[in-house]
Design a protein around this motif. Structure first.
Motif, PDB file in Angstrom:
ATOM      1  N   THR A 346       0.701  -1.237   0.110  1.00  0.00           N
ATOM      2  CA  THR A 346      -0.010   0.029   0.094  1.00  0.00           C
ATOM      3  C   THR A 346       0.700   1.400  -0.169  1.00  0.00           C
ATOM      4  N   GLY A 347       2.091   1.214   0.535  1.00  0.00           N
ATOM      5  CA  GLY A 347       2.959   2.398   0.614  1.00  0.00           C
ATOM      6  C   GLY A 347       2.692   3.402   1.671  1.00  0.00           C
ATOM      7  N   ARG A 348       1.738   2.641   2.730  1.00  0.00           N
ATOM      8  CA  ARG A 348       1.230   3.503   3.933  1.00  0.00           C
ATOM      9  C   ARG A 348       1.830   2.735   5.091  1.00  0.00           C
ATOM     10  N   ARG A 349       2.177   3.376   6.242  1.00  0.00           N
ATOM     11  CA  ARG A 349       2.612   2.868   7.499  1.00  0.00           C
ATOM     12  C   ARG A 349       1.293   2.685   8.239  1.00  0.00           C
ATOM     13  N   ARG A 350       0.851   1.560   8.594  1.00  0.00           N
ATOM     14  CA  ARG A 350      -0.721   1.589   9.301  1.00  0.00           C
ATOM     15  C   ARG A 350      -0.555   0.531  10.564  1.00  0.00           C
ATOM     16  N   GLU A 351       0.708   0.826  11.247  1.00  0.00           N
ATOM     17  CA  GLU A 351       0.965  -0.011  12.389  1.00  0.00           C
ATOM     18  C   GLU A 351      -0.274   0.160  13.446  1.00  0.00           C
ATOM     19  N   GLY A 352      -0.862   1.283  13.641  1.00  0.00           N
ATOM     20  CA  GLY A 352      -1.949   1.399  14.538  1.00  0.00           C
ATOM     21  C   GLY A 352      -3.070   0.679  14.235  1.00  0.00           C
ATOM     22  N   MET A 353      -3.414   0.639  12.987  1.00  0.00           N
ATOM     23  CA  MET A 353      -4.675  -0.164  12.748  1.00  0.00           C
ATOM     24  C   MET A 353      -4.344  -1.599  12.882  1.00  0.00           C
ATOM     25  N   TYR A 354      -3.314  -2.182  12.320  1.00  0.00           N
ATOM     26  CA  TYR A 354      -3.119  -3.310  12.505  1.00  0.00           C
ATOM     27  C   TYR A 354      -2.683  -3.786  13.965  1.00  0.00           C
ATOM     28  N   THR A 355      -2.279  -2.996  14.846  1.00  0.00           N
ATOM     29  CA  THR A 355      -2.002  -3.226  16.271  1.00  0.00           C
ATOM     30  C   THR A 355      -3.236  -3.575  17.039  1.00  0.00           C
ATOM     31  N   ALA A 356      -4.148  -2.269  16.565  1.00  0.00           N
ATOM     32  CA  ALA A 356      -5.430  -2.146  17.087  1.00  0.00           C
ATOM     33  C   ALA A 356      -6.183  -3.481  16.875  1.00  0.00           C
ATOM     34  N   ILE A 357      -6.352  -3.994  15.658  1.00  0.00           N
ATOM     35  CA  ILE A 357      -7.377  -5.116  15.344  1.00  0.00           C
ATOM     36  C   ILE A 357      -6.768  -6.217  15.730  1.00  0.00           C
ATOM     37  N   GLY A 358      -5.438  -6.477  15.656  1.00  0.00           N
ATOM     38  CA  GLY A 358      -4.808  -7.558  16.113  1.00  0.00           C
ATOM     39  C   GLY A 358      -4.767  -7.773  17.674  1.00  0.00           C
ATOM     40  N   GLY A 359      -4.700  -6.728  18.295  1.00  0.00           N
ATOM     41  CA  GLY A 359      -4.809  -6.575  19.717  1.00  0.00           C
ATOM     42  C   GLY A 359      -6.265  -6.869  20.273  1.00  0.00           C
ATOM     43  N   PHE A 360      -7.368  -6.611  19.570  1.00  0.00           N
ATOM     44  CA  PHE A 360      -8.722  -6.833  19.847  1.00  0.00           C
ATOM     45  C   PHE A 360      -8.924  -8.282  19.774  1.00  0.00           C
ATOM     46  N   ILE A 361      -8.300  -8.910  18.719  1.00  0.00           N
ATOM     47  CA  ILE A 361      -8.485 -10.389  18.497  1.00  0.00           C
ATOM     48  C   ILE A 361      -7.887 -11.283  19.665  1.00  0.00           C
ATOM     49  N   THR A 362      -6.516 -11.073  19.915  1.00  0.00           N
ATOM     50  CA  THR A 362      -5.993 -11.469  21.144  1.00  0.00           C
ATOM     51  C   THR A 362      -6.527 -11.113  22.507  1.00  0.00           C
ATOM     52  N   ARG A 363      -6.962  -9.974  22.633  1.00  0.00           N
ATOM     53  CA  ARG A 363      -7.549  -9.773  23.765  1.00  0.00           C
ATOM     54  C   ARG A 363      -9.050 -10.201  24.047  1.00  0.00           C
ATOM     55  N   SER A 364      -9.672 -10.577  23.003  1.00  0.00           N
ATOM     56  CA  SER A 364     -10.902 -11.480  23.149  1.00  0.00           C
ATOM     57  C   SER A 364     -10.463 -12.660  23.702  1.00  0.00           C
ATOM     58  N   SER A 365      -9.403 -13.223  23.845  1.00  0.00           N
ATOM     59  CA  SER A 365      -9.120 -14.643  24.575  1.00  0.00           C
ATOM     60  C   SER A 365      -9.337 -14.154  26.034  1.00  0.00           C
ATOM     61  N   GLY A 366      -9.645 -13.029  26.640  1.00  0.00           N
ATOM     62  CA  GLY A 366     -10.159 -12.831  27.843  1.00  0.00           C
ATOM     63  C   GLY A 366     -11.550 -13.309  28.112  1.00  0.00           C
ATOM     64  N   LEU A 367     -12.574 -13.367  26.915  1.00  0.00           N
ATOM     65  CA  LEU A 367     -13.771 -13.923  27.176  1.00  0.00           C
ATOM     66  C   LEU A 367     -13.500 -15.416  27.101  1.00  0.00           C
ATOM     67  N   ILE A 368     -12.728 -15.998  26.293  1.00  0.00           N
ATOM     68  CA  ILE A 368     -12.436 -17.462  26.330  1.00  0.00           C
ATOM     69  C   ILE A 368     -11.925 -17.745  27.753  1.00  0.00           C
ATOM     70  N   SER A 369     -11.139 -17.155  28.186  1.00  0.00           N
ATOM     71  CA  SER A 369     -10.630 -17.557  29.619  1.00  0.00           C
ATOM     72  C   SER A 369     -11.745 -17.485  30.475  1.00  0.00           C
ATOM     73  N   ALA A 370     -12.424 -16.313  30.657  1.00  0.00           N
ATOM     74  CA  ALA A 370     -13.851 -16.220  31.323  1.00  0.00           C
ATOM     75  C   ALA A 370     -14.810 -17.334  31.287  1.00  0.00           C
TER      76      ALA A 370
END
Length: 435
Positions: A346-370
């Motif tokens: 893309t020619g764009r640095r989009r670390e924020g979007m990737y980190t955010a969505i990736g963070g949501f996917i991995t942090r949804s693990s909290g629900l699996i844990s609960a």
């Protein structure tokens, strides 16, 4: 001196130390505090986590998008991090400072509000801090080195957040413990931000619109498979860390003060094991190294089933530490490759979007844990510290061994579908992105 330390892996790692001390204390002891100490039912605790997850699904990509579009003379990420420091301190203290006499739905309401506030501010910090990694460190070897140092600091934070926390709340209570950790967070995070200088070129590129950015991210198949695999493994991190106090009480049957000894032995052993995984990841393809870490992690939880005392618990914990060390070191390296390939496309640095969505996917693990806590508790009759049921020992054996083993086997199987090809075109475009 500041220029010599500018963007060094060690100084950047102080940010990990800052966030992981309170985050580890939170993840390891919030369930124990609210369920075991205050008597909140695990059904209500699970409901609170579910409501939070709905909120988290909205704020993660939003904060990532806003971070990518930020353009100030102080950088894109630093203003967000510095602004969030006092809010994070207050929200962390709020979690562990519960008015006396709260019970039932009143306690549930306090817990829910505290959880939503804490996780929202934590999202701002994690999204922006994580987005700095692929920008500050370019190339496989510098990233492997930076990741190893970062995870070494994370292990120190895990040691402090788990082993020191029982000593502090035993001596002065949960509220004062939270105040001490909040101050430590602020000092270490400010030290990290003092040394960070962001890339000017990243600010000069016109950012994508929200719809275009979100669509491009959704279409990145390796990104999604990678993060889904990580989410199952991340569940194990959160599940075992939050279950250790219960495991120590009901399975090992050791007094509360010895929990620090158990946790300390685990995380002290992880520090040199991070170096072992750094050596391994340099010797092989990064994706294969990540898969190997998931397999090692799965095998490492098995000995926890057989522990019956503090000594056997320490031995099992050290073996568990080998798998944990691998999972701490390898994912950031693979994630950075995915972000690099997106930049090449893309020619764009989009670390924020990737980190955010990736963070949501991995942090949804909290629900699996609960949910795992709720379901296993229902099967064996555990409700809370006031009503532990007839067989709490088996409850927590399953929660620290059988459930994690199942999740990690799933994680490893999913990881087999991640395919990342490094092309000369990708390499040349990435190398032109100079700091």
């Amino acid at each position: 001196m500041r220029e010599r330390l500018r963007n060094s892996p060690v100084m950047y790692a102080f940010g990990m130390l800052a966030m992981m001390i309170p985050s580890t204390a939170f993840g390891s002891f919030y369930s124990y505090f609210y369920v075991e100490k205050l008597g909140l039912g695990i059904g209500l605790a699970t409901l609170a986590r579910t409501i939070y997850l709905i909120w988290d699904a909205v704020n993660q990509p939003l904060f990532g998008y806003l971070s990518d579009r930020t353009n100030t003379r102080y950088g894109r990420r630093r203003p967000w991090i510095i602004g969030a420091i006092p809010l994070f301190m207050l929200s962390f203290i709020f979690i562990f400072t519960v008015p006396p006499g709260l019970a039932g739905y009143a306690l549930f309401a306090w817990f829910l509000i505290a959880l939503v506030l804490f996780e929202a501010v934590a999202t701002v910090l994690w999204v922006n801090y994580g987005a700095l990694f692929p920008e500050l460190f370019q190339g496989d070897r510098p990233r492997a080195k930076a990741s190893a140092i970062q995870q070494g600091f994370q292990i120190i934070a895990l040691l402090i957040g788990t082993a020191l926390t029982p000593i502090l709340f035993g001596a002065m209570g949960f509220s004062r413990m939270s105040m001490i950790f909040a101050v430590a967070f602020a000092l270490f995070m400010l030290l990290c931000m003092w040394s960070v200088k962001e890339n000017e070129q990243a600010r000069s590129v016109q950012p994508m619109g929200f719809k275009e950015s979100f669509k491009e991210t959704l279409q990145n198949k390796p990104f999604w498979i990678f993060n889904i695999a990580n989410s199952f493994a991340q569940t194990v991190n959160g599940l075992i860390s939050s279950m250790i106090p219960f495991y120590a009480k009901y399975v090992l049957q050791i007094p509360e003060y010895q929990v620090s000894i158990l946790l300390g032995s685990i995380f002290i052993s992880v520090i040199p094991l991070v170096g072992v995984w750094y050596w391994l990841i340099r010797k092989m393809d990064q994706v294969r190294g990540w898969r190997l870490s998931l397999l090692a992690y799965a095998l490492s939880v098995i000995p926890l089933w057989f522990s019956t005392s503090l000594i056997s618990g320490i031995v099992a914990g050290i073996l568990f530490g080998f798998g944990l060390a691998g999972f701490l070191v390898t994912p950031p390296v693979v994630s950075s490759i995915i972000i690099d390939q997106d930049f090449a496309k893309t020619g764009r640095r989009r670390e924020g979007m990737y980190t955010a969505i990736g963070g949501f996917i991995t942090r949804s693990s909290g629900l699996i844990s609960a949910l795992a806590f709720l379901l296993v508790g229902m099967i064996f009759g555990y409700e809370s510290g006031d009503n532990p049921g007839a067989d709490p020992e088996t409850t927590f054996r399953y929660l620290v061994s059988i459930v994690p083993l199942t999740l990690l086997v799933i994680s490893f199987i999913v990881s087999l579908f991640v395919k990342l090809e490094r092309t000369p075109k990708h390499e040349s475009q990435i190398l032109n992105y100079k700091l």
